[in-house]
Design an enzyme around this catalytic site. Structure first.
Site, mmCIF file in Angstrom:
data_model
loop_
_atom_site.group_PDB
_atom_site.id
_atom_site.type_symbol
_atom_site.label_atom_id
_atom_site.label_comp_id
_atom_site.label_asym_id
_atom_site.label_seq_id
_atom_site.Cartn_x
_atom_site.Cartn_y
_atom_site.Cartn_z
ATOM 1 N N LYS A 143 0.845 -1.222 0.000
ATOM 2 C CA LYS A 143 0.000 0.000 0.000
ATOM 3 C C LYS A 143 0.864 1.250 0.000
ATOM 4 C CE LYS A 143 -1.645 1.587 4.020
ATOM 5 N NZ LYS A 143 -1.358 2.987 4.390
ATOM 6 N N ASN A 144 1.884 1.291 0.856
ATOM 7 C CA ASN A 144 2.653 2.527 1.018
ATOM 8 C C ASN A 144 3.613 2.785 -0.133
ATOM 9 O OD1 ASN A 144 1.199 2.998 3.278
ATOM 10 N ND2 ASN A 144 2.773 2.293 4.702
ATOM 11 N N CYS A 181 -3.519 12.652 12.840
ATOM 12 C CA CYS A 181 -4.379 11.465 12.728
ATOM 13 C C CYS A 181 -4.339 10.764 14.076
ATOM 14 C CB CYS A 181 -3.898 10.569 11.599
ATOM 15 S SG CYS A 181 -2.449 9.669 12.037
ATOM 16 N N ARG A 200 1.759 14.278 13.042
ATOM 17 C CA ARG A 200 2.174 14.101 11.633
ATOM 18 C C ARG A 200 2.490 15.435 10.919
ATOM 19 N NH1 ARG A 200 -0.191 8.945 10.049
ATOM 20 N NH2 ARG A 200 1.458 8.798 8.508
ATOM 21 N N ASP A 217 4.814 0.221 11.985
ATOM 22 C CA ASP A 217 3.524 -0.286 11.497
ATOM 23 C C ASP A 217 3.268 -1.723 11.918
ATOM 24 O OD1 ASP A 217 3.525 1.497 8.314
ATOM 25 O OD2 ASP A 217 3.154 2.120 10.376
ATOM 26 N N ARG A 225 -8.628 0.086 4.994
ATOM 27 C CA ARG A 225 -7.786 1.072 4.305
ATOM 28 C C ARG A 225 -6.509 0.400 3.782
ATOM 29 N NH1 ARG A 225 -6.491 6.438 7.465
ATOM 30 N NH2 ARG A 225 -5.192 6.514 5.595
HETATM 31 C C1 EPZ Z 1 4.720 6.589 6.344
HETATM 32 O O1 EPZ Z 1 4.088 7.693 6.977
HETATM 33 C C2 EPZ Z 1 3.673 5.492 6.289
HETATM 34 N N1 EPZ Z 1 2.536 5.943 5.502
HETATM 35 C C3 EPZ Z 1 3.221 5.126 7.694
HETATM 36 O O2 EPZ Z 1 2.354 4.010 7.576
HETATM 37 C C4 EPZ Z 1 4.431 4.693 8.506
HETATM 38 O O3 EPZ Z 1 4.031 4.454 9.831
HETATM 39 C C5 EPZ Z 1 5.498 5.801 8.477
HETATM 40 O O4 EPZ Z 1 5.837 6.122 7.111
HETATM 41 C C6 EPZ Z 1 6.780 5.377 9.186
HETATM 42 O O5 EPZ Z 1 7.312 4.226 8.578
HETATM 43 C C7 EPZ Z 1 2.649 5.926 4.158
HETATM 44 O O6 EPZ Z 1 3.680 5.562 3.605
HETATM 45 C C8 EPZ Z 1 1.433 6.363 3.388
HETATM 46 P P1 EPZ Z 1 7.275 9.645 8.312
HETATM 47 P P2 EPZ Z 1 4.835 9.132 6.955
HETATM 48 O O7 EPZ Z 1 7.292 10.892 7.527
HETATM 49 O O8 EPZ Z 1 5.537 9.301 5.674
HETATM 50 C C9 EPZ Z 1 7.872 12.867 11.734
HETATM 51 C C10 EPZ Z 1 0.383 2.764 7.808
HETATM 52 O O9 EPZ Z 1 -0.058 2.198 8.812
HETATM 53 N N2 EPZ Z 1 7.829 13.859 10.659
HETATM 54 O O10 EPZ Z 1 8.334 8.627 8.091
HETATM 55 O O11 EPZ Z 1 3.858 10.174 7.361
HETATM 56 C C11 EPZ Z 1 6.530 12.188 11.948
HETATM 57 O O12 EPZ Z 1 5.733 12.962 12.831
HETATM 58 C C12 EPZ Z 1 0.969 4.154 7.946
HETATM 59 O O13 EPZ Z 1 0.427 2.256 6.659
HETATM 60 C C13 EPZ Z 1 8.137 15.187 10.976
HETATM 61 O O14 EPZ Z 1 8.420 15.515 12.131
HETATM 62 O O15 EPZ Z 1 5.868 8.917 8.126
HETATM 63 C C14 EPZ Z 1 6.928 10.879 12.570
HETATM 64 O O16 EPZ Z 1 7.170 11.087 13.954
HETATM 65 C C15 EPZ Z 1 0.779 4.721 9.340
HETATM 66 N N3 EPZ Z 1 8.117 16.107 9.983
HETATM 67 C C16 EPZ Z 1 8.253 10.545 11.897
HETATM 68 O O17 EPZ Z 1 8.727 11.770 11.324
HETATM 69 C C17 EPZ Z 1 7.813 15.776 8.684
HETATM 70 O O18 EPZ Z 1 7.823 16.676 7.814
HETATM 71 C C18 EPZ Z 1 8.142 9.531 10.780
HETATM 72 O O19 EPZ Z 1 7.179 10.012 9.876
HETATM 73 C C19 EPZ Z 1 7.507 14.428 8.388
HETATM 74 C C20 EPZ Z 1 7.530 13.486 9.390
#
Ligand code: EPZ
Length: 431
Positions: free
Chosen positions: A22-23, A117, A122, A305, A398
């Site tokens: 999915k991701n 969320c 996020r 995840d 989802r």
């Molecule tokens: C992706 O989310 C995945 N979603 C998430 O999967 C997954 O949990 C996550 O990566 C971590 O592996 C998709 O790919 C659609 P991040 P993403 O940016 O990209 C912080 C699922 O269950 N951050 O790696 O949003 C953030 O708050 C979902 O399939 C900032 O601070 O995750 C978090 O603490 C849930 N500033 C950490 O980084 C930013 O600009 C990791 O977030 C971006 C992120």
């Protein structure tokens, strides 16, 4: 609202086929609009998130043709808007990948600002930082992210933390920028690599995906391609956990074992036996599971995840396990629901759960607070004695295609129901 009814206590036995990631699909479907030629993508999971993103892409004028249940053809030539409506973002955050795709292609993009969320705030500050480093002006106003650039020029960008979304989003904008871009502290998840490989198949010049330094040489344009998405690491891990929790024997097919190494290693620590083939892993759940400790980390660490699903297994593992969530600030919302099934779990400081294994869980009516927590509650219900009802399964759908059908194929007694009457009929049928 639809629910799952589950009669637990049955070891899962047999084989299950894993779908596309999915991701990875969400990033790749967005990137597919970056050229003006047909792009043919296979192994797209047929889940709510990918279907919503395809609607968003259609909404801005791209031509989207469903070729089969898991394959789609996209042509970005006729895109007539660079503005993605809030209705799509509120359904799936990953619509924000259209920021990088549209900014890269048209030097402008307007996408609704994703809210927080259930698992955390996020923020998207690293996305903004990357786009600005490439020369874009990024304004956040009236709930919209508005990015504009006269020109996009390559830059040396240091992410403050390894972020999947920002790595992919900024990579997309950089592939059509003038000159070279270096992304430092890049995320290394399999779906980051898949997105980079997809872009390269369209003529991009990306090196180093899968390491923490990604180098991109901007090109003038991208061309059509045919591509197949990698298997879903998290769907595979979820079925591995279900096998462990129910003391079953399950072969999980169509996987890349390398992507599952952290998950397999932790299950082996609990006493499970795991064997690997080229594109499959086999999980033998043992009658006695043992405690272990988990700390979620960016890839190749234990994936966040998979944290709720692993906690459901540890609820039945002898001894005390400690699960530490380092990625998101609110990813233990399901703990109270697990406790209603008899789990001995205590969350401390918001990011640490202490689990004392119990000998049995009992079925209960529980709510799925988010996608992966919902999957964890299904795992617990499959292992519990008696009947469970899982509410709000729309979250689960989802990210898991035909979840109950695949579990039935492994001998689980689970059915999607709409009302109390359906529940009673299921109970009469199963006894
Ligand atoms: C992706 O989310 C995945 N979603 C998430 O999967 C997954 O949990 C996550 O990566 C971590 O592996 C998709 O790919 C659609 P991040 P993403 O940016 O990209 C912080 C699922 O269950 N951050 O790696 O949003 C953030 O708050 C979902 O399939 C900032 O601070 O995750 C978090 O603490 C849930 N500033 C950490 O980084 C930013 O600009 C990791 O977030 C971006 C992120």
């Amino acid at each position: 609202m639809e629910q799952y009814i589950i009669k637990g206590g049955i070891p899962l036995i047999g084989e299950v086929e894993i779908g596309g990631a999915k991701n990875a699909a969400l990033a790749i479907l967005a990137a597919a609009i970056m050229c003006d030629e047909p792009v043919y993508i296979e192994n797209v999971p047929n889940v709510r998130d990918t279907n919503v993103l395809l609607q968003a892409i259609t909404e801005i004028g791209a031509v989207v043709e469903r070729i089969g249940p898991h394959s789609v053809k996209i042509n970005g030539k006729k895109i007539n808007s660079i503005c993605v409506d809030y209705e799509f973002i509120k359904k799936i955050r990953a619509s924000y990948y259209l920021l990088g795709a549209l900014l890269g292609k048209y030097h402008q993009a307007e996408v609704a600002l994703p809210g927080g969320c259930n698992i955390g705030s996020r923020p998207i500050d690293q996305h903004k930082k990357g786009f600005e480093a490439l020369g874009a002006e990024v304004l956040i106003e009236s709930g919209m992210v508005k990015a504009n650039a006269k020109r996009l020029r390559g830059s040396h960008i240091y992410f403050d933390l390894a972020t999947v979304g920002a790595t992919i989003n900024v990579m997309m904008a950089a592939v059509l920028a003038e000159g070279d871009t270096i992304l430092e502290n890049a995320a290394k998840e399999p779906h980051v690599v898949d997105a980079a490989n997809f872009l390269n198949s369209m003529g991009a010049k990306i090196k180093g995906a899968g390491t923490d330094v990604i180098r991109i040489r901007g090109v003038k344009s991208l061309h059509g391609t045919e591509y197949s998405i990698i298997p879903d690491q998290i769907e595979a891990g979820t079925f591995m956990m279900a096998a462990a929790a129910t003391k079953g024997d399950v072969i999980v097919r169509n996987v890349i074992p390398k992507h599952l190494e952290a998950i397999s290693a932790k299950l082996i620590e609990t006493g499970c036996q795991i064997t690997e083939e080229d594109d499959a892993v086999r999980v033998f759940g043992q009658s006695n599971l043992y405690h272990t400790n988990i700390k979620t980390l960016p890839y190749p660490g234990f994936p966040t995840d998979m944290q709720p699903q692993m906690t459901a297994v540890l609820a039945l593992a002898r001894g005390t396990s400690i699960v530490t969530e380092t990625i998101f600030e609110n990813r233990f919302k399901y703990a109270g629901e697990l406790a209603r099934m008899g789990a001995d779990i205590k969350v401390e400081g918001g990011n640490t759960a202490i689990i004392n294994g119990v000998s049995r869980l009992t079925g209960a009516e529980v709510n799925a607070p988010d996608l992966r927590a919902g999957a964890a509650l299904v795992i617990a219900a499959l292992a519990a004695e008696g009947y469970s009802v899982i509410d709000d399964i729309v979250y689960i759908e989802r990210g898991y295609e035909d979840f109950e059908i695949k579990l039935n194929g492994l001998g689980a007694q689970i059915q999607k129901v709409k009302c109390e009457k359906d529940i009673q009929k299921f109970k009469l049928k199963i006894g």
